[in-house]
Structures are given as C-alpha cells and as structure tokens.
Write an enzyme that holds these catalytic residues in place. Structure first.
Site, short mmCIF file in Angstrom:
data_model
loop_
_atom_site.label_atom_id
_atom_site.label_comp_id
_atom_site.label_asym_id
_atom_site.label_seq_id
_atom_site.Cartn_x
_atom_site.Cartn_y
_atom_site.Cartn_z
N ASP A 1 -1.38 7.06 1.10
CA ASP A 1 -0.13 6.84 1.80
C ASP A 1 -0.29 5.74 2.85
O ASP A 1 -1.27 5.74 3.60
CB ASP A 1 0.29 8.16 2.48
CG ASP A 1 1.58 8.06 3.24
OD1 ASP A 1 2.61 7.76 2.63
OD2 ASP A 1 1.55 8.26 4.48
N GLU B 1 -0.54 2.69 -1.60
CA GLU B 1 0.84 2.40 -1.26
C GLU B 1 0.76 1.20 -0.31
O GLU B 1 0.43 1.37 0.87
CB GLU B 1 1.53 3.58 -0.57
CG GLU B 1 2.99 3.30 -0.25
CD GLU B 1 3.63 4.40 0.58
OE1 GLU B 1 4.81 4.68 0.37
OE2 GLU B 1 2.95 4.97 1.46
#
Length: 716
Positions: A358, A394
C-alpha cells in the site's frame, strides 16, 4: 508521584531474569524460556509487563537488564508460549524534540506475533491530557493498560508437511483480490461460527470455487492486526478494509475463529494444496497511531523520533505523506529492519507467496523524494527470501513526486492505474483513446519496456477494492456514499463510469443487456491484454455496492460479497471462466516479451499489426483521429517468443474492438499461413459457439463489443 513514576503491581513471586540476547527482536521461545528484545535508541529504561492469562491484570514488571546496540533485552526462564505481555518505556517527554515517552502507557511490542484483546477507546490511551490548555505538550499520568491490546508469546511450531510456496510463473499469474471477512460472511457453505475468518476461507466449497474460476493467486486485503477508528465506532461503523495497522507480525485477532495462529497457516496450506498462491496487501507506510494528537499504542511510546518521519524544523509534528497522520521513517536502519523482518516472517514462517504494498512510494522516499535505490527497495531485491516472492507496488501517494507508475526498479510489479483509466474511457466512448488503449493492450510498454522489465510488471485492473465494483461502474454516473455518513464527500469523483441511461438499478431489459455486455467487454479486455490481470472478488458475477465507491467503513452487506447471484450473474461468471481458459490456452496472450510492432527481417514477421476496419494497417492519421473507436490487433504467433532468435509456434490471434455505439463492418485479413479464421469470442454473443469465417469476408462487429479470432493454419 513523580512524572516518570508508575504505580507497579504487588509481586509475590518475582520472576527470574537473565541477560538474554539482543536478537532476534520480539519475544522468542526457545523451548526453555523466552527471550525479550526491543529496539529503542532514546529510552532510558524499559520495563517488561506480564499479565494474567486473560490479559486483564498486570501481575509483574521486570526491568530489562541489558542494553546492546540500541536493543533492550532480557531472558525469562520461567516464561512460555501463551504469556501475555506489554512494555512501559521510560525517557524524555519532549514533543518539540520528537520524544513522547510516557511509561504510564502500556505499549504493544512491534514484533508481537499475536495480539489479545481489542482496543477500547479511552482518554487514557493518549500520552497527553485531552482538553489540557497545552494540548499534546501536556503529560497524562493515567494507566492505559486496561484499554490497549496485549502482546502474546507464541509457539511457532506447525506441521506444514509437504507444503511449499506455489511460485506461479508471472506469465500465468491471475490475481483475485478479496477480503477474508467479506468473502465468507454470506457464503452459504461457510459455518456461521467461522464466517469472516481464516477458518471460513479454508471451507472446501470456498476454495473449490476460486480454483474452478481459474485464477492463480488470492490477494487478501490487510490481515495484519489493525485498529478500529474511534470516529467510526461512534457512528456504528468499522474500519472494514483494515488499512490501519498496529502490529506487522500479528494476524488481526478478529480473523482467527480459534484464537490460534495455526488457523492462518492452515488456510494457507489449503489454498496451496489447491494450487493457489497467497498474496498479502501490506501497510508499512504508516501506523494506527496517527498524528501528534493520536494515541500512544506502540512505536510512538517506544521511540517516536526513530520510528516516524518528523518535520525537520519542528519535530513536534509529523510528515504526512500518507494522508493518515504519520509516516514510518524507512530511512532509519531499525525501521527498515523491522519491515524486512516482517516480510521474511510472513514468507518463511507463514508461507505467504507475495505482497502488495500500500502506498509503496512512501517506502522508497528519501528526504529529497522518491529514490528507486532506497534501502528498502534494494533490500527486497537482494534478499534471498524476498527476491523469490511476488513484490507488487501501489506506486503512488500524496507526497511530493508521489506518482511513480513505471518508476519502480526491476524486480517489482506495479498497479497500473493508466490501464484502468484508459480502458474505462475507451469503452465509455470517450474520444481520442485509441492509441493509449493499444498501448494498454500490449502491456504498457511506454511505461515498463525498459531495463529488462517484462509485461508482467504491469498489474492490469479495471476495478479494485477502492472504487466502484464492475457492476456499479456500468450502473452509476456518480458515487453514492451516503451510508458512510460523510455527506457523500468521501471517495473519488473521477470514476469514468457510465450508467447507460438510468442511475442505479433498472428493469429496462435493453439497459440491463448493454450493461452486461460492457462488463463482458471489460473482462475480455483485461484478460486478453499483455501483463498481469487482477480481478476483484464478486465482479465476475456482477456484485454491487449500490454505488458506494469507498466502502472502507462498510463491514456490512454493502461491503460483503453476496453469493445470491441471479441468472445474469451466473451467465457472466460462466463467460469469465471461459475467458480465463482462453487466456491460459493461448500463450501469445501472455508473452514475456513486449509486442512493439517492428518488422523482424530475419523471421519475416511483425509481432503485432494494427488494422483498420478495411484490414489495412493503421496510419498516423487514423491513430490521431479522435473519433476512431474501432481497431484490429493481429498477434502473430510466429513472432520471437524469447531472447533466442527463432520463430514462435503459438497460435496467431486477431482481436477486434469496437467502442462505437453502432456496428462496424470489419474485413477479416488474409494470411498465407492459414486457411480461415475461427471466432472464439464475441462479447455481443456470449453463448455463441466457435464459427469459421473466410479471409476477406466482412464481419459485422456489433456496437460496443470485442471479438477474438484464431487463425486456422494449413494442415500441411
């Protein structure tokens, strides 16, 4: 009582303490006792706090006797697995200097392998006194132990048998993003007692469904122990997605029906037995402690100045490149060690096959910005354990230079939001998308064809957990997040969605039919594009969140997968399984080399040829015409498949896309190597059987449709 004095429990039989070792960090049982080791460069004293078996009553405090290379450590020969503990850390309380030590606050071990008890929100959790005139510069003396989760010593022993990492090759990888709770909460075959847990995930019918769908890898939204936000609990909601980690080595307690770590391992073993990889969505960019006004739960009280990135000109405040209040300082060697230790733990001890990071740009950011040679990115690439796992970034955050799609180093794959946006725009009928759409079909070589990176570096997706489901993408023009109780202000407004005439559900059969045709177009585009496809669980049978594009707080039927599909959902799922089988059958759809459209004189082959509807090659004028929405993509199976200069033996395929609202006559090109074309897929006719068509015949391509043809070669 002085500021740094804390009321200790009465001790009847004090534990024996030995010096112990500064490694490994955490609480480690060796069969005879437990070694405790915790990093803190700026502490003056560390107390190990032991609790009863329920974790309710503190029974003893033991000062760790040794301090070696910034590691506090001690060994308890009387301790064993099941021991519940926490820490109290002493040192200066000087927020302006970045120090927030407060021994009144019980702290979670950053290396804790298991947590017991949930967080109970109380003003005692905060290192400062809420409401005090000095704000976070004040000092709170209340004991937080009754309100904070406790750490627990585990026995890591587990009989894995013959289980090994699955290690699916990248060119065969198809990711299925799901949520361990949401996937099983409404599944009819999962016993109610284990719904929402890893025990539920290992239900045979659940695993059998995933296996038969044809995906290769299950990617779970965060399963590391996380905190429920106070403001959500006050509104009767929860942090459903779990992007609020507080312990990087411990599974979230609510996901363990048995309360045992072995439950996670058993789920992994069952998934591996079905040939499925396990990938974890991990959140190492921040913690649940928030900004300077947040609670003191773990790292803030252990060594705030070391763990977090602080404003250089005022260390009272945190650098907030994550939008969550704080950012872990990955440039600090002990923070870097903690994260890489965590990854190795999940890979080695828990048999996890890969990780999706993330806000991964945060992990590669130095004080001057993102650097692909950041210690973390280098460490992952050279580590003999991590280099064998799948590493997926990401590649964006809200910090300076935070958008880094295509900017990660070799060895990393990346979520490609440009694939998402271009494909959505193209099928919506937006003008000027054709050239970009072609680039996405061929693995986004404009982003990744460098330094030996391969098409699999592009993780292609049309939807993800964050945003509309595929059904909602074709059913809503606007987000409908009213149930989040934020005035519909949360979630993205840039959805590139189209409701096809009615906002939300409709009984109009023509609109329903077009919506499902568009969903088939999205799936066919995703699965026939070069790169690594990712499907969101439930999209394959048209799951809806009723227009909510930010279901992070919806631990409810909005966020859970509904297994009551309906007839249209069943038909869509059948079509998706068909597409997946086609992708698996034809290697030319998942090449490890980029298609570039160049003519290979030695082989006499052009790997990809772009065709206009009259079967002539696309011209510059046609590429630049913003009104063009129809294109043919000829993939020649004779193209060189590897670095060895030899012709390929794959099938030759023709993909035709038409985003016009009306049909287009497309001339099927001839080929000296073949006899005719065999239609395999037509998204306008999902139930159509394969059918042969002659060269130079004109195929009426329906409006908003995608077709796939295979060249039938000469028998000799």
């Amino acid at each position: 009582m002085r500021k740094n004095d804390v009321q200790a429990p009465q001790i009847l039989n004090p534990s024996r303490i030995r010096e112990g070792l500064p490694f490994p960090l955490g609480a480690t049982w060796d069969g005879l006792g437990v070694n405790f080791a915790i990093f803190s460069a700026n502490a003056t004293k560390v107390e190990l706090c032991l609790f009863d078996d329920d974790g309710e009553r503190e029974i003893e405090r033991i000062e760790l006797p040794e301090f070696t290379d910034e590691i506090w450590h001690g060994y308890l020969p009387d301790a064993h697995p099941g021991q519940i503990y926490g820490y109290r850390v002493y040192g200066p309380y000087e927020p302006d200097a970045g120090h927030r030590f407060n021994p009144n606050k019980l702290l979670i071990d950053p290396y804790a392998k298991q947590l017991v008890g949930g967080l109970k929100w109380s003003e005692a959790l905060f290192g400062y006194t809420i409401g005090h005139k000095d704000g976070d510069l004040s000092f709170d003396e209340r004991d937080s132990a009754p309100f904070v989760p406790k750490s627990k010593v585990i026995d890591p022993a587990f009989t894995w048998g013959r289980d090994q990492p699955v290690q699916v090759p990248w060119d065969r990888t198809l990711i299925y993003e799901t949520h361990v709770r949401g996937f099983t909460m409404r599944h009819p075959a999962v016993a109610e007692s284990v719904r929402g847990t890893f025990a539920g995930m290992k239900t045979p019918e659940v695993i059998d469904y995933i296996r038969k769908l044809g995906v290769s890898s299950v990617e779970f939204l965060p399963i590391h122990a996380f905190v429920q936000d106070q403001h959500l609990l006050e509104k009767g909601m929860k942090n459903y997605w779990g992007y609020n980690t507080i312990a990087f080595f411990a599974p979230h307690p609510d996901y363990l029906a048995s309360g045992k770590i072995s439950e996670f391992k058993e789920a992994v073993a069952h998934l591996h037995n079905a040939g499925l990889e396990v990938i974890l969505d991990v959140v190492y960019n921040h913690t649940a402690e928030g900004n300077e006004l947040g609670p003191t739960l773990s790292m803030r009280g252990i060594d705030n100045a070391s763990y977090y990135r602080l404003m250089p000109d005022n260390k009272r405040y945190y650098i907030n490149d994550t939008g969550t209040g704080n950012t872990l300082d990955m440039s600090h060697p002990c923070v870097l060690q903690m994260v890489t230790d965590s990854l190795r733990y999940w890979a080695q001890e828990m048999h996890v096959d890969g990780f999706r990071f993330d806000l991964a740009t945060v992990l590669g950011r130095e004080h001057y910005g993102f650097d692909e040679r950041h210690g973390f990115l280098v460490a992952c690439r050279q580590d003999p354990v991590l280099a064998k796992t799948k590493l997926i970034a990401e590649p964006w955050d809200i910090g300076p230079g935070g958008y880094q799609v295509g900017g990660f180093p070799p060895g990393w794959a990346e979520w490609n939001d440009q694939f998402r946006d271009t494909v959505r725009s193209f099928w919506k009928g937006d003008e000027g998308q054709l050239a970009d759409f072609a680039a996405r079909l061929t693995g986004s070589g404009d982003l990744y064809n460098q330094r030996g990176r391969r098409p699999f570096s592009s993780v292609n997706f049309v939807t993800a957990h964050d945003g509309f489901t595929l059904n909602d993408l074709v059913s809503y023009n606007h987000k409908h997040n009213e149930d989040n109780d934020e005035g519909n202000r949360d979630g993205s407004d840039n959805n590139l969605s189209w409701n096809h005439g009615v906002e939300g559900p409709t009984d109009d059969p023509a609109i329903i039919a077009l919506r499902f045709q568009q969903m088939r177009n999205f799936f066919a585009t995703l699965l026939f594009s070069q790169g690594t496809p990712m499907i969101v669980a439930g999209d394959e049978f048209a799951r809806t969140q009723h227009g909510n594009n930010n279901a992070y707080c919806q631990d409810s039927e909005i966020g859970w997968v509904n297994w009551d599909w309906g007839q249209e959902g069943k038909q869509l799922a059948q079509f998706v399984r068909k597409l997946i089988r086609v992708r698996e059958r034809y290697p030319v759809l998942r090449r490890s080399r980029f298609f570039v459209g160049a003519y290979n004189e030695e082989l006499g082959v052009k790997d990809v040829t772009w065709l206009m509807p009259d079967a002539e090659e696309m011209t510059v004028e046609q590429w630049e015409n913003p009104h063009n929405r129809c294109l043919g993509m000829l993939l020649d199976g004779r193209a060189q498949p590897t670095g060895i200069r030899r012709a390929g033996s794959d099938a030759t395929l023709l993909i035709i896309v038409n985003a016009h609202h009306d049909q287009v006559g497309f001339v099927l090109p001839d080929s000296p190597q073949g006899m005719h074309w065999n239609r395999l897929i037509d998204t306008a006719q999902p139930d159509a059987r394969p059918e042969q068509f002659e060269f130079d015949s004109e195929y009426e391509v329906s409006g908003r449709s995608l077709l796939l043809f295979e060249l039938i070669k000469d028998e000799d």
